[in-house]
Write a protein that holds these residues in place. Structure first.
Motif, PDB file in Angstrom:
ATOM      1  N   LEU A 660       0.838  -1.195   0.000  1.00 58.34           N
ATOM      2  CA  LEU A 660       0.000   0.000   0.000  1.00 58.34           C
ATOM      3  C   LEU A 660       0.875   1.248   0.000  1.00 58.34           C
ATOM      4  CD1 LEU A 660      -2.845  -0.870   2.545  1.00 58.34           C
ATOM      5  CD2 LEU A 660      -2.925  -0.919   0.056  1.00 58.34           C
ATOM      6  N   THR A 661       0.488   2.233  -0.784  1.00 60.17           N
ATOM      7  CA  THR A 661       1.246   3.476  -0.909  1.00 60.17           C
ATOM      8  C   THR A 661       0.364   4.660  -0.510  1.00 60.17           C
ATOM      9  OG1 THR A 661       0.553   3.802  -3.215  1.00 60.17           O
ATOM     10  CG2 THR A 661       2.563   2.483  -2.822  1.00 60.17           C
ATOM     11  N   PRO A 662       0.950   5.830  -0.279  1.00 58.22           N
ATOM     12  CA  PRO A 662       0.131   7.024  -0.012  1.00 58.22           C
ATOM     13  C   PRO A 662      -0.848   7.322  -1.146  1.00 58.22           C
ATOM     14  CG  PRO A 662       2.412   7.424   0.598  1.00 58.22           C
ATOM     15  CD  PRO A 662       2.383   6.089  -0.088  1.00 58.22           C
ATOM     16  N   GLU A 663      -0.480   6.970  -2.372  1.00 59.74           N
ATOM     17  CA  GLU A 663      -1.399   7.179  -3.494  1.00 59.74           C
ATOM     18  C   GLU A 663      -2.650   6.310  -3.344  1.00 59.74           C
ATOM     19  OE1 GLU A 663       1.806   6.642  -3.777  1.00 59.74           O
ATOM     20  OE2 GLU A 663       2.496   8.625  -4.464  1.00 59.74           O
ATOM     21  N   ASP A 664      -2.461   5.083  -2.855  1.00 59.05           N
ATOM     22  CA  ASP A 664      -3.613   4.203  -2.622  1.00 59.05           C
ATOM     23  C   ASP A 664      -4.536   4.795  -1.565  1.00 59.05           C
ATOM     24  OD1 ASP A 664      -2.698   2.301  -4.454  1.00 59.05           O
ATOM     25  OD2 ASP A 664      -1.447   1.326  -2.940  1.00 59.05           O
ATOM     26  N   GLU A 665      -3.948   5.334  -0.515  1.00 59.19           N
ATOM     27  CA  GLU A 665      -4.749   5.938   0.549  1.00 59.19           C
ATOM     28  C   GLU A 665      -5.499   7.159   0.038  1.00 59.19           C
ATOM     29  OE1 GLU A 665      -4.204   7.760   5.085  1.00 59.19           O
ATOM     30  OE2 GLU A 665      -2.476   6.957   3.973  1.00 59.19           O
ATOM     31  N   PHE A 666      -4.836   7.971  -0.789  1.00 56.68           N
ATOM     32  CA  PHE A 666      -5.487   9.160  -1.350  1.00 56.68           C
ATOM     33  C   PHE A 666      -6.667   8.766  -2.230  1.00 56.68           C
ATOM     34  CE2 PHE A 666      -5.895  12.192  -4.875  1.00 56.68           C
ATOM     35  CZ  PHE A 666      -6.181  13.359  -4.164  1.00 56.68           C
ATOM     36  N   GLU A 667      -6.488   7.769  -3.071  1.00 58.07           N
ATOM     37  CA  GLU A 667      -7.576   7.316  -3.937  1.00 58.07           C
ATOM     38  C   GLU A 667      -8.743   6.761  -3.121  1.00 58.07           C
ATOM     39  OE1 GLU A 667      -6.003   4.528  -6.699  1.00 58.07           O
ATOM     40  OE2 GLU A 667      -4.700   5.986  -7.724  1.00 58.07           O
ATOM     41  N   ALA A 668      -8.432   6.040  -2.046  1.00 54.83           N
ATOM     42  CA  ALA A 668      -9.493   5.503  -1.195  1.00 54.83           C
ATOM     43  C   ALA A 668     -10.261   6.630  -0.517  1.00 54.83           C
ATOM     44  CB  ALA A 668      -8.902   4.557  -0.153  1.00 54.83           C
ATOM     45  N   ASP A 669      -9.544   7.679  -0.070  1.00 55.00           N
ATOM     46  CA  ASP A 669     -10.217   8.819   0.560  1.00 55.00           C
ATOM     47  C   ASP A 669     -11.122   9.541  -0.431  1.00 55.00           C
ATOM     48  OD1 ASP A 669      -9.007   8.283   2.959  1.00 55.00           O
ATOM     49  OD2 ASP A 669      -7.408   9.770   2.722  1.00 55.00           O
ATOM     50  N   GLN A 670     -10.647   9.711  -1.665  1.00 51.28           N
ATOM     51  CA  GLN A 670     -11.457  10.387  -2.671  1.00 51.28           C
ATOM     52  C   GLN A 670     -12.712   9.584  -3.014  1.00 51.28           C
ATOM     53  OE1 GLN A 670     -10.906  13.574  -4.089  1.00 51.28           O
ATOM     54  NE2 GLN A 670      -9.578  13.559  -2.294  1.00 51.28           N
TER      55      GLN A 670
END
Length: 724
Positions: A660-670
């Motif tokens: 998991l990367t910060p990009e994955d977390e950002f996409e999940a939040d969006q």
């Protein structure tokens, strides 16, 4: 014989009629069953139907509503047994416990369910024992250093991993592998341990080893937790041939509402029933997924649709249908500038304190001007801190407008009656002098001297403080209240206060003698005696007070029930005083809350303004004419107001094994924010008021993703009365 029907998958966004369609399908299914058994007696048909249908709803509030709707739909002709997935699996584990203790070679004893706070308490004790007995020297010498003085958080996260793995149908043994491969830089929480050059064990392996130890420890003593219930059901009970032979004939139909919020193992259960000719009806909301990140796996549940006839509903609510795409587009593009329609207005201030006052005063004015009724208003926030809760409730209550926070969970120790009863235990039982201070004694004197007829405390706070300073003898082993004459100017205390004090001292003396003579076996009896003789006769208890006292007695009973079970396995058990001290300290930490039981109303429900977090409001699945979106420019809106459990994305069935990367977390939040917006837009009928303050409660500037909505909305012009 009727022709076997194809199972039905009902899909639609918020308030498109999914549950209504499920109720209709249920009525049709019942009628078909009646026709199949037309030659049987009515009693036989009723009994068979009640035991042959499995009905699920996602939480207790929705479960009660669905059960009521189904009962009305069939005119109450037979009982409706509606369960949550966890509730049903818990009942199945208890019902078929003999199969489990036979397979797992456990002692034949009835299982006890641990409450979350008791689970945390016992797991912490086992963790400390695990550290001191582990062969690794760093754990033995520095368990506190390795957890960065955050032992509570470390244990809570580890226990949550067990629940996530169980809900997803993943073996506990695989947890270390998942953590090691799923986290980008390994687990940073115990960085010293990861950087150790002399040890090969990682934090992930440490968590896994502890969870195996915890699981074995619980099962040996017959303890169940939510995580263990999930694990036992999918791993041992559901695959058991004996259990399957009982399960197949029990249920010929399954009706599950809002399966987008169900754990992955629920899909395995439904799949098994469908494969064995059960008829199923499932509803799914792509804009729901409220519990995603807690233990739900909506994508895995969606695979059930391939085994069903799909029915799409598109009767969208007006605001969602007209403006849903626009609002979602603006939220994902902060630089967009577009004027919102008239149904979106805003209240804008500089400070958050001013925002809370203006919002509450605006609600008061609109209700008093008959523009809206209290039951038509909902205040929704990403997170409700105590300042916001108190301010809104105080202003609306002062204006005689009822307001109700959803699922309010106040700490038990925050109730004066509960705190007074705990202090009373310290005067009845020995060796509790360190648990209380003089201020606690003064508070107890005031609380337990209340007179219902005069509606005042016979010992006011000033007199209580003087008495506590002079008449409370502080001793570690035998703290006690001395005679009132110990106070040099006891004659100034007054007759009523003196009589109330002497009555309380006499009660403590008599009860203490009963405990010494073993006429009273445990503190639960002392608390029950105090409630009956000191509280019920003097108080007209409110609903909140009754809930707190009920929770206190239930917690006490549960704690000593667990203690009795532990003593059976401990050759050197703790003394009763040590157990009582642990119980009092557990309550004083504030981890146990009063959970009021749901109130049922005959006829029309009372009118009140609803106050809720995003998670609470969406979970309730209700709607209002007006919604107030509080702290609209806060970054917490992207998190949905709900805390995602530690490493939750790694335990979804769709996880491919990548880090998991910060990009994955950002996409999940969006994606979560888009679902929240569409869901809330579907639950409002007339107007949305965006409540924005430039500064947060911490004094920092708020620049969340939804600030662009504020910039495009028409600001409400508040009168001077609103701003007071």
């Amino acid at each position: 014989m009727s022709v076997k029907r194809t199972s039905l998958w009902i899909e639609g966004t918020t308030r498109t009629g999914k549950t209504t369609q499920l109720v209709k399908e249920f009525c049709d299914w019942v009628e078909n069953k009646r026709k199949d058994k037309i030659k049987s007696s009515v009693q036989s048909v009723t009994r068979n139907l009640a035991s042959s249908v499995l009905i699920f709803s996602v939480n207790d509030d929705n479960r009660r509503d669905l059960a009521d709707r189904l009962s009305l739909a069939v005119n109450g002709s037979y009982p409706i047994n509606c369960k949550t997935p966890m509730g049903w699996m818990r009942d199945e584990i208890k019902l078929f416990w003999p199969l489990l203790f036979e397979e797992l070679s456990l002692k034949a004893q009835f299982p006890l369910l641990l409450r979350p706070e008791t689970e945390q308490f016992l797991a912490t004790q086992l963790w400390r024992f695990f550290c001191t007995t582990n062969e690794r020297s760093d754990l033995n010498q520095y368990p506190t250093r390795l957890t960065r003085n955050s032992e509570f958080r470390f244990i809570r996260q580890t226990l949550d991993l067990l629940q996530l793995a169980g809900a997803s149908g993943i073996m506990v043994e695989h947890i270390p592998y998942i953590l090691e491969h799923g986290l980008e830089r390994g687990e940073y929480f115990l960085e010293e341990l990861n950087n150790s050059e002399t040890e090969e064990t990682t934090v992930a392996q440490l968590r896994g080893d502890f969870l195996l130890e915890w699981q074995e420890w619980c099962l040996k003593r017959g303890f169940l937790t939510y995580g263990l219930i999930y694990t036992l059901y999918w791993r041992y009970l559901l695959p058991n041939p004996h259990y399957q032979r009982h399960l197949i004939p029990r249920y010929q139909g399954v009706f599950a509402d809002d399966v987008d919020d169900y754990p992955a193992i629920a899909k395995d259960l439904f799949q098994f029933l469908l494969d064995n000719n059960a008829f199923g009806v499932f509803t799914y909301n792509p804009d729901g997924q409220v519990r995603l990140g807690l233990n739900a796996d909506p994508d895995y549940l969606y695979q059930l649709s391939s085994h069903c006839e799909i029915k799409l509903l598109s009767n969208y609510p007006r605001i969602q249908s007209n403006y849903g795409d626009l609002i979602v587009q603006l939220s994902s593009n902060p630089l967009s500038v577009e004027t919102l329609p008239d149904c979106f207005t805003s209240i804008q201030t500089i400070s958050r304190a001013e925002l809370l006052r203006n919002t509450a005063n605006f609600i008061v004015e609109t209700i008093k001007n008959k523009q809206i009724n209290p039951e038509d208003v909902a205040i929704i926030a990403p997170g409700l801190d105590e300042i916001a809760r108190y301010t809104l409730m105080e202003i609306l209550s002062a204006a005689s407008i009822p307001i109700k926070p959803l699922n309010e969970q106040r700490s038990l120790i925050s109730f004066p009656l509960v705190k007074a009863l705990l202090t009373l235990l310290g005067l009845v039982y020995p060796c509790l002098g360190d648990c209380f201070r003089g201020d606690d004694i003064a508070q107890m004197l005031t609380t337990l001297s209340y007179d219902a007829e005069q509606k005042i405390a016979m010992i006011d706070p000033v007199r209580a403080g003087l008495i506590a300073d002079s008449c409370y003898e502080v001793k570690l082993k035998t703290p006690q209240l001395l005679p009132i004459e110990t106070y040099p100017r006891w004659d100034r205390i007054g007759y009523q206060a003196t009589a109330a004090y002497n009555h309380l001292v006499d009660w403590i003396k008599v009860t203490k003698e009963q405990v010494t003579q073993e006429q009273i076996s445990n503190p639960m009896i002392v608390l029950d005696k105090a409630i009956q003789e000191l509280i019920e006769v003097n108080y007209q208890l409110s609903y909140q007070q009754l809930s707190a006292l009920r929770e206190l007695t239930e917690t006490t009973r549960h704690f000593w029930e667990i203690d009795r079970r532990l003593r059976q396995y401990n050759p050197n058990p703790k003394s009763p005083q040590e157990t009582l001290i642990e119980f009092i300290q557990l309550l004083q930490r504030g981890t146990i809350t009063a959970n009021p039981r749901p109130m049922y109303y005959l006829g029309k429900k009372p009118s009140y303004v609803t106050l809720a977090t995003i998670f609470q409001y969406r979970s309730l699945r209700t709607y209002h004419r007006w919604q107030f979106w509080l702290d609209i420019s806060s970054n917490l809106w992207e998190k949905g107001g709900a805390s995602v459990l530690f490493c939750a994305p790694l335990f979804l069935r769709k996880w491919s094994g990548h880090t998991l990367t910060p990009e994955d977390e950002f996409e999940a939040d969006q994606a979560r924010l888009k679902r929240i917006l569409r869901d809330l837009l579907g639950r409002v009928e007339d107007k949305i008021i965006l409540c924005h303050s430039d500064l947060s409660v911490k004094g920092t500037e708020q620049t969340g993703a939804l600030l662009t909505l504020v910039n495009g909305s028409q600001e409400i012009e508040l009168t001077m009365n609103n701003k007071k």
